[in-house]
Design a protein around this motif. Structure first.
Motif, PDB file in Angstrom:
ATOM      1  N   ILE A  59       1.628   6.536  -5.373  1.00 38.31           N
ATOM      2  CA  ILE A  59       2.599   5.535  -4.944  1.00 38.31           C
ATOM      3  C   ILE A  59       3.991   5.731  -5.547  1.00 38.31           C
ATOM      4  O   ILE A  59       4.985   5.572  -4.844  1.00 38.31           O
ATOM      5  N   LEU A  62       5.960   8.473  -3.848  1.00 42.86           N
ATOM      6  CA  LEU A  62       6.214   8.033  -2.477  1.00 42.86           C
ATOM      7  C   LEU A  62       7.364   7.021  -2.442  1.00 42.86           C
ATOM      8  O   LEU A  62       8.256   7.112  -1.604  1.00 42.86           O
ATOM      9  N   LEU A  63       7.350   6.074  -3.376  1.00 41.60           N
ATOM     10  CA  LEU A  63       8.439   5.094  -3.477  1.00 41.60           C
ATOM     11  C   LEU A  63       9.761   5.767  -3.826  1.00 41.60           C
ATOM     12  O   LEU A  63      10.814   5.415  -3.290  1.00 41.60           O
ATOM     13  N   TYR A  93       1.971  -3.123  -1.092  1.00 40.79           N
ATOM     14  CA  TYR A  93       1.390  -2.088  -1.939  1.00 40.79           C
ATOM     15  C   TYR A  93       0.047  -1.582  -1.433  1.00 40.79           C
ATOM     16  O   TYR A  93      -0.578  -0.751  -2.077  1.00 40.79           O
ATOM     17  N   LEU A  95      -1.479   0.853   0.509  1.00 37.94           N
ATOM     18  CA  LEU A  95      -1.071   2.125   1.092  1.00 37.94           C
ATOM     19  C   LEU A  95      -1.968   2.588   2.234  1.00 37.94           C
ATOM     20  O   LEU A  95      -1.643   3.548   2.920  1.00 37.94           O
ATOM     21  N   TRP A 101       5.019   0.749   5.322  1.00 37.53           N
ATOM     22  CA  TRP A 101       6.094   1.658   4.954  1.00 37.53           C
ATOM     23  C   TRP A 101       5.553   2.996   4.468  1.00 37.53           C
ATOM     24  O   TRP A 101       6.172   4.039   4.693  1.00 37.53           O
ATOM     25  N   ALA A 102       4.404   2.988   3.802  1.00 36.55           N
ATOM     26  CA  ALA A 102       3.855   4.224   3.238  1.00 36.55           C
ATOM     27  C   ALA A 102       3.543   5.243   4.328  1.00 36.55           C
ATOM     28  O   ALA A 102       3.783   6.436   4.141  1.00 36.55           O
ATOM     29  N   SER A 103       3.037   4.792   5.454  1.00 41.02           N
ATOM     30  CA  SER A 103       2.739   5.735   6.536  1.00 41.02           C
ATOM     31  C   SER A 103       4.025   6.321   7.109  1.00 41.02           C
ATOM     32  O   SER A 103       4.066   7.499   7.467  1.00 41.02           O
TER      33      SER A 103
END
Length: 137
Positions: A59, A62-63, A93, A95, A101-103
């Motif tokens: 994470i 990624l952030l 959060y 994921l 947003w993570a995708s």
């Protein structure tokens, strides 16, 4: 690309300036307590490593890439990283959400660091004779 986190949307762009924005935003402490700019390739490596051991990307890298993409799209984005991350709603959060947003950020990472090979491309056979001869020498 517009990426939504909770009720907020952020313009995110990845281009040649993104690694520069990343290095300007993030530092790491090295031997002797000195700080040096982080390299975006290290973040990508951490993401890839985490995907090899689990189905969830790391994470923090990624952030950080997400933040660098925002800074690339909007250089005057003046919210600090810690404040920006703290503003995320709790469900952001997760994921594993396909619509989170993570995708979107993973798609940016994949497109820019792991471009897919076309199905029409076949691997060439190894040049066995040359490799065998080199080993004998």
């Amino acid at each position: 690309m517009l990426i939504k986190v909770g009720e907020k949307s952020y313009e995110a762009t990845f281009n040649a300036f993104t690694p520069i924005a990343y290095s300007r935003c993030f530092n790491e402490v090295v031997e002797g307590g000195r700080k040096r700019p982080k390299d975006i390739a290290d973040a990508v490596s951490k993401i890839a490593g985490s995907l090899m051991t689990s189905d969830v990307p790391a994470i923090v890298p990624l952030l950080e890439i997400f933040y660098a993409c925002i800074k690339t799209a909007t250089p005057k984005f003046d919210t600090g990283f810690d404040e920006w991350v703290s503003s995320f709603p709790l469900d952001a959060y997760n994921l594993e959400r396909k619509d989170g947003w993570a995708s979107d950020v993973m798609r940016i990472v994949e497109d820019n660091f792991f471009p897919s090979a076309t199905e029409d491309v076949e691997a060439a056979p190894a040049e066995e004779e040359g490799a065998t001869a080199a080993k004998r020498a």
